[in-house]
Write an enzyme that holds these catalytic residues in place. Structure first.
Site, PDB file in Angstrom:
ATOM      1  N   ARG A 102      -3.962   0.917  16.046  1.00  0.00           N
ATOM      2  CA  ARG A 102      -3.338  -0.220  15.352  1.00  0.00           C
ATOM      3  C   ARG A 102      -2.863  -1.160  16.445  1.00  0.00           C
ATOM      4  O   ARG A 102      -2.000  -0.789  17.254  1.00  0.00           O
ATOM      5  CB  ARG A 102      -2.163   0.255  14.489  1.00  0.00           C
ATOM      6  CG  ARG A 102      -1.273  -0.888  14.040  1.00  0.00           C
ATOM      7  CD  ARG A 102      -0.314  -0.499  12.946  1.00  0.00           C
ATOM      8  NE  ARG A 102      -1.029  -0.333  11.696  1.00  0.00           N
ATOM      9  CZ  ARG A 102      -0.436  -0.222  10.504  1.00  0.00           C
ATOM     10  NH1 ARG A 102       0.888  -0.249  10.419  1.00  0.00           N
ATOM     11  NH2 ARG A 102      -1.148  -0.097   9.408  1.00  0.00           N
ATOM     12  N   HIS A 129      -8.012  -5.009   8.175  1.00  0.00           N
ATOM     13  CA  HIS A 129      -7.365  -3.728   7.852  1.00  0.00           C
ATOM     14  C   HIS A 129      -8.375  -2.918   7.027  1.00  0.00           C
ATOM     15  O   HIS A 129      -8.195  -2.710   5.830  1.00  0.00           O
ATOM     16  CB  HIS A 129      -6.074  -3.977   7.081  1.00  0.00           C
ATOM     17  CG  HIS A 129      -5.134  -2.805   7.057  1.00  0.00           C
ATOM     18  ND1 HIS A 129      -5.434  -1.594   7.661  1.00  0.00           N
ATOM     19  CD2 HIS A 129      -3.912  -2.644   6.485  1.00  0.00           C
ATOM     20  CE1 HIS A 129      -4.429  -0.753   7.461  1.00  0.00           C
ATOM     21  NE2 HIS A 129      -3.496  -1.361   6.759  1.00  0.00           N
ATOM     22  N   GLN A 132      -7.405   0.126   4.804  1.00  0.00           N
ATOM     23  CA  GLN A 132      -6.743  -0.257   3.566  1.00  0.00           C
ATOM     24  C   GLN A 132      -7.772  -0.701   2.525  1.00  0.00           C
ATOM     25  O   GLN A 132      -7.747  -0.263   1.375  1.00  0.00           O
ATOM     26  CB  GLN A 132      -5.747  -1.404   3.840  1.00  0.00           C
ATOM     27  CG  GLN A 132      -4.992  -1.855   2.605  1.00  0.00           C
ATOM     28  CD  GLN A 132      -4.063  -0.789   2.068  1.00  0.00           C
ATOM     29  OE1 GLN A 132      -3.251  -0.241   2.791  1.00  0.00           O
ATOM     30  NE2 GLN A 132      -4.184  -0.480   0.779  1.00  0.00           N
ATOM     31  N   ASP A 228       0.048  -9.246  -0.834  1.00  0.00           N
ATOM     32  CA  ASP A 228       0.557  -8.617   0.387  1.00  0.00           C
ATOM     33  C   ASP A 228       1.708  -9.480   0.889  1.00  0.00           C
ATOM     34  O   ASP A 228       1.926 -10.603   0.392  1.00  0.00           O
ATOM     35  CB  ASP A 228      -0.589  -8.536   1.429  1.00  0.00           C
ATOM     36  CG  ASP A 228      -0.164  -7.896   2.754  1.00  0.00           C
ATOM     37  OD1 ASP A 228       0.834  -7.136   2.771  1.00  0.00           O
ATOM     38  OD2 ASP A 228      -0.829  -8.156   3.778  1.00  0.00           O
ATOM     39  N   CYS A 267      -0.718  -3.463  -0.759  1.00  0.00           N
ATOM     40  CA  CYS A 267      -0.958  -2.463   0.290  1.00  0.00           C
ATOM     41  C   CYS A 267       0.346  -1.844   0.805  1.00  0.00           C
ATOM     42  O   CYS A 267       0.306  -0.800   1.453  1.00  0.00           O
ATOM     43  CB  CYS A 267      -1.716  -3.103   1.446  1.00  0.00           C
ATOM     44  SG  CYS A 267      -0.856  -4.535   2.113  1.00  0.00           S
ATOM     45  N   ARG A 296      -5.325   6.089   0.862  1.00  0.00           N
ATOM     46  CA  ARG A 296      -5.471   5.823   2.290  1.00  0.00           C
ATOM     47  C   ARG A 296      -5.935   7.095   3.003  1.00  0.00           C
ATOM     48  O   ARG A 296      -6.816   7.075   3.847  1.00  0.00           O
ATOM     49  CB  ARG A 296      -4.129   5.364   2.898  1.00  0.00           C
ATOM     50  CG  ARG A 296      -3.666   3.981   2.498  1.00  0.00           C
ATOM     51  CD  ARG A 296      -4.574   2.916   3.047  1.00  0.00           C
ATOM     52  NE  ARG A 296      -4.732   3.042   4.492  1.00  0.00           N
ATOM     53  CZ  ARG A 296      -3.863   2.594   5.411  1.00  0.00           C
ATOM     54  NH1 ARG A 296      -2.785   1.935   5.013  1.00  0.00           N
ATOM     55  NH2 ARG A 296      -4.087   2.748   6.706  1.00  0.00           N
TER      56      ARG A 296
HETATM   57  N1  NVA Z   1      -0.562  -7.927   6.461  1.00  0.00           N
HETATM   58  C1  NVA Z   1       0.365  -6.873   6.756  1.00  0.00           C
HETATM   59  C2  NVA Z   1      -0.185  -5.543   6.328  1.00  0.00           C
HETATM   60  C3  NVA Z   1       0.747  -4.381   6.498  1.00  0.00           C
HETATM   61  C4  NVA Z   1       0.139  -3.055   6.097  1.00  0.00           C
HETATM   62  C5  NVA Z   1       0.687  -6.883   8.236  1.00  0.00           C
HETATM   63  O1  NVA Z   1      -0.222  -7.052   9.059  1.00  0.00           O
HETATM   64  O2  NVA Z   1       1.858  -6.715   8.583  1.00  0.00           O
END
Ligand code: NVA
Length: 310
Positions: A102, A129, A132, A228, A267, A296
């Protein structure tokens, strides 16, 4: 074609995606059949940003496959600062059978894949992502295909809010799978246009529609509405500075009714009373947010087995 990495949604074919979805559902239904799939394998997990679902679902998911997960947190600093990404990748490849990462920047993920000698899974970056989005299509397949007997490609899916990593992955997978997709973003918060153009080409190949608008009133009939956070991790925008612009895009019962939508997705983490109301988030007749969260793990296990399994 065998998967070698899981980096960006647009690198996947429709056949690969459908097999990953099927395998995820199979592992979910028969976990004991896969309990040794990763026996003797070690997975290094790099996290430059915070995580609840991704960290826990990978760690516990890997244990369910008989493998070993190692968490490398932020104490190692930003990738590429203490040592080059290429050296990081080469060192980790000496010990680990696979790298989950990540990161802030997609180029760190590409660098790990380019210079390491083991498969890499993108566990969120600035652009994508994919774990997800895969879990989301597993969820949509359960809700619409298994429970309602519909074709996945008959679903109308809309994402409302900030054009970000989550919407990019969802839009791209929808386009590959032939799912009609509508993106509603406030002006100035549209997604990366290169990714939008790529997804438009993929949608035309699959024969589905991809629409982008800032006009929430033109949403039309939808089966599923997804939202989101309005401010992603690493973005220092203050919520007060964008509230007036984003509030008309809040996902709530009124919007669900006007679109005729049966299902709402998020998400998580959710910013209740901002992008979604608490009432809708908690409405179990419409909200599948915890089914998404559980999936997930099954979706990622499907990717892990596809990359490392015999
Ligand atoms: N768009 C959000 C997703 C978190 C799972 C982020 O990048 O923080």
């Amino acid at each position: 074609m065998k998967l070698t990495h899981f980096l960006a949604d647009d690198q996947l074919s429709k056949t690969q995606l459908l097999s990953l979805i099927d395998l995820a559902k199979n592992i979910k239904q028969n976990p004991s059949a896969y309990h040794q799939s990763l026996a003797g394998k070690s997975i290094a997990m790099i996290f430059e940003k915070p995580s609840l679902r991704t960290h826990v679902s990978f760690d516990i998911g890997i244990a369910k496959l008989g493998g070993h997960a190692l968490y490398l947190g932020q104490q190692n600093g930003k990738l590429g600062e203490r040592e080059r990404v290429s050296d990081y990748a080469k060192n980790l490849s000496c010990y680990a059978d696979l790298i989950v990462a990540r990161v802030f920047e997609h180029r760190s993920i590409s660098g790990l894949a380019e210079h390491g000698s083991v498969p890499v899974i993108n566990a969120l970056c600035d652009l994508y992502h994919p774990c997800q989005a895969l879990a989301d299509f597993v969820t949509l397949s359960e809700v619409f295909v298994d429970d309602k007997g519909q074709d996945l490609s008959s679903i109308k899916l809309a994402y409302i809010g900030d054009g970000n990593n989550v919407s990019n992955s969802l839009m791209t997978m929808a386009a590959i799978l032939g799912v009609d997709f509508t993106l509603v973003c406030p002006e100035g918060f549209e997604p990366d246009m290169a990714l939008f153009d790529k997804a438009t080409t993929l949608a035309s190949i699959a024969g589905s529609s991809l629409t982008m608008t800032s006009d929430i009133k033109s949403l039309g009939q939808q089966d599923v509405i997804y939202t989101d956070t309005w401010i992603s991790m690493g973005d220092n925008t203050k919520v007060d500075d964008i509230l007036a612009k984003f509030m008309p895009y809040q996902v709530n019962h009124k919007l669900m009714e006007s679109a005729g939508a049966s299902t709402v997705m998020h998400c998580q983490p959710a910013h209740l009373e901002q992008e979604i109301t608490t009432e809708l988030f908690d409405d179990e007749s419409k909200s599948v947010v915890f089914q998404q969260a559980e999936n997930r793990m099954w979706a990622q296990n499907s990717v892990l087995v596809s990359l490392l399994g015999e």
